[in-house]
Design an enzyme around this catalytic site. Structure first.
Site, PDB file in Angstrom:
ATOM      1  N   GLU A 147      38.307  61.889  79.319  1.00 18.17           N
ATOM      2  CA  GLU A 147      39.168  61.381  80.384  1.00 18.17           C
ATOM      3  C   GLU A 147      39.297  62.401  81.516  1.00 18.17           C
ATOM      4  OE1 GLU A 147      40.959  58.679  82.487  1.00 18.17           O
ATOM      5  OE2 GLU A 147      40.158  58.249  80.484  1.00 18.17           O
ATOM      6  N   TRP A 148      38.143  62.633  82.204  1.00 15.14           N
ATOM      7  CA  TRP A 148      38.088  63.491  83.376  1.00 15.14           C
ATOM      8  C   TRP A 148      38.748  64.853  83.143  1.00 15.14           C
ATOM      9  CZ3 TRP A 148      34.265  61.275  85.196  1.00 15.14           C
ATOM     10  CH2 TRP A 148      34.200  59.908  85.471  1.00 15.14           C
ATOM     11  N   TRP A 175      41.490  48.815  79.882  1.00 18.36           N
ATOM     12  CA  TRP A 175      40.919  50.162  79.873  1.00 18.36           C
ATOM     13  C   TRP A 175      41.569  50.939  78.741  1.00 18.36           C
ATOM     14  CZ3 TRP A 175      36.892  52.377  82.240  1.00 18.36           C
ATOM     15  CH2 TRP A 175      36.740  53.753  82.076  1.00 18.36           C
ATOM     16  N   GLU A 195      37.061  53.085  92.435  1.00 18.26           N
ATOM     17  CA  GLU A 195      38.223  53.817  92.950  1.00 18.26           C
ATOM     18  C   GLU A 195      37.911  54.775  94.101  1.00 18.26           C
ATOM     19  OE1 GLU A 195      40.846  55.439  89.891  1.00 18.26           O
ATOM     20  OE2 GLU A 195      39.386  54.710  88.431  1.00 18.26           O
ATOM     21  N   GLU A 205      40.554  47.361  85.465  1.00 23.61           N
ATOM     22  CA  GLU A 205      41.042  48.347  84.504  1.00 23.61           C
ATOM     23  C   GLU A 205      42.547  48.201  84.387  1.00 23.61           C
ATOM     24  OE1 GLU A 205      39.919  52.412  85.109  1.00 23.61           O
ATOM     25  OE2 GLU A 205      37.907  51.894  85.806  1.00 23.61           O
TER      26      GLU A 205
END
Length: 501
Positions: free
Chosen positions: A460-461, A453, A239, A404
């Protein structure tokens, strides 16, 4: 070899930042992608909807009818259906066995207030210690492939070959790869999934400096040398559009840079120029790595991209898709980007263009959503069809993989495990997108595989552990115990593995 480009579809899951303006001088996680409101307007104009977009009832239980639910025999025999993860999402063991700190280790430890629940990936899903459990789950679900990433600072703790290779890190990935292959599961490796070695940021600013091109290429070379005899499918970057715009534009993601006056962790950057600088260095690193691979190794290195709405304006298409795809197809950035961003967009040298053009042999596409209580506010399977048709009609229809595709459930500590396991929305989401894939393949799109995904609930970030994207539930209060959700059981049936139990 390939780049992985994508951005998430949710428009409320992350802190509000700088939004894209008509003069293209601002960035956000959802950079220039259309809103759900606009999607709804466009959908109302259609005289019919594909089977994967019909609603099954009026009581909120949107389901496909039995004949519309995808089956494996709809797809070519070689079509892959599996799951994906990345290193910082799941591995944990952030400082074990010689691993050096990454930008995400630094970001979470130094700026915990930038994570929704003030958490970090120090343990994550503990896959560094529990990788055998993960492979067992993949095997039980009949998965014949697995996409994961390699932690740069686990292999090169200081980011460079001169700083030393961490053989314990190499050993970990070799054990994972060997176990996958022993179970008939093909590894698909992402070389970089946003976790730059912090040592390189401290030394020269990481991707802001062109020295990153050599250091990244060296890291990739080590990966090819250590794992290349067993791994034939490689992605260079995950990404890039999101990484450039959100890590260096809005500063929502590590290293968290933005312009002074913007609310981010490190407001000493330049949101108008740094994303373009980072993107330029990233593309050059991709080109050098592919050139290296083609000269000394065999296999495939895919280029991945995503764009969620073909019906948006051409300028939006250029910024969300063309920013990274046009250079590897035609050797330069889209004209509309140069016209709007002017001297902020760097130029490629002729020798750089020669290496860029054709530096891919498959494309990866990513589409994610967040379940905010009513998934149909954001769910838009046709967006996947639109990008596949764009790739077919505009970019030569290269081999494509959906790298994903998934939907996250909000869990702020109040989602009971029993309810999380009955993930009907995720199951419906996966089925609808597989159905759209079948339609796109029938129309000529050269799609080779699909990775859900994510395999596991993970870190998650900036959302920390407040979002669950996994098809497998991870109980972090019980030793990261894994439990298959309903979506995983369905994928097991889809892959024909249920009959083998």
């Amino acid at each position: 070899m390939a780049l992985l480009l994508a951005s998430a579809m949710n428009h409320s899951a992350h802190p509000a930042g700088l939004r894209s303006q008509s003069n293209n001088q601002s960035f956000s996680r959802h950079h220039l992608c259309s809103s759900p409101k606009n999607i709804s307007k466009r959908r109302c104009k259609l005289s019919f909807r594909p089977r994967a977009e019909r609603v099954g009832s009026e009581n909120g239980n949107h389901r496909l009818s039995p004949r519309e639910i995808p089956r494996k025999d709809w797809f070519p025999p070689s079509f892959l259906v599996s799951a994906a993860t990345s290193a910082y999402h799941i591995e944990g063991a952030w400082n074990e066995d010689g691993k050096g700190p990454s930008t995400w280790d630094h970001f979470c430890h130094e700026y915990p207030e930038r994570i929704a629940d003030r958490s970090n990936g120090d343990v994550a899903a503990d896959s560094y210690h529990m990788y055998a459990d993960d492979v067992k789950l993949l095997k039980e679900m009949g998965m014949d492939a697995y996409r994961f990433s390699i932690s740069w600072s686990r292999i090169l703790p200081k980011g460079t070959i001169a700083g030393g290779i961490n053989e314990k890190g190499v050993e970990y990935y070799n054990k994972l790869i060997d176990l996958l292959l022993e179970n008939g599961i093909e590894p698909y490796i992402t070389i970089f999934h946003w976790d730059t070695p912090q040592a390189l940021v401290d030394a020269y600013g990481g991707f802001l400096d062109d020295r990153i091109i050599t250091d990244y290429t060296d890291f990739a070379k080590v990966c090819f040398q250590k794992f290349g005899t067993k791994v034939k499918n490689w992605f260079t970057f995950n990404e890039p559009e999101t990484f450039c715009s959100v890590s260096y534009g809005t500063g929502v993601l590590a290293p968290g840079r933005c312009s002074p006056g913007v609310n981010c962790a490190v407001p000493t950057g330049n949101s108008l120029t740094e994303p373009y600088t980072v993107a330029h260095h990233l593309l050059l690193a991709h080109a050098e790595t592919v050139d290296l691979y083609n000269k000394h190794h065999k296999g495939r290195v895919p280029y991945t991209n995503t764009f969620l709405d073909q019906q948006a304006q051409e300028r939006s298409m250029d910024n969300c898709l063309g920013w990274f795809l046009e250079p590897v197809v035609r050797g330069d950035y889209p004209f509309s980007m140069r016209a709007s961003a002017k001297d902020r967009v760097p130029y490629f040298k002729e020798i750089e263009q020669e290496k860029l053009v054709g530096s891919y042999d498959m494309i990866g596409i990513k589409l994610l959503h967040l379940n905010t209580g009513n998934a149909w506010i954001n769910m838009y399977p046709k967006g996947l069809h639109d990008i596949l048709m764009t790739m077919k009609n505009k970019y030569g229809n290269p081999p494509m993989y959906i790298t994903e595709n998934g939907i996250g459930d909000i869990d702020k500590g109040d989602l009971p495990k029993a309810l999380a396991l009955e993930d009907h929305t995720r199951l419906d989401y996966i089925q609808r997108h597989l159905s759209v894939l079948k339609q796109s393949i029938d129309l000529g799109a050269n799609v080779r595989g699909y990775f859900a995904w994510s395999l596991l609930d993970n870190f998650e970030w900036s959302s920390g552990y407040t979002e669950r994207f996994g098809i497998v539930y991870v109980d972090r209060d019980n030793g990261c115990e894994r439990t298959m959700k309903r979506s995983a059981w369905w994928l097991q049936e889809f892959n024909g593995a249920a009959m083998k139990r």
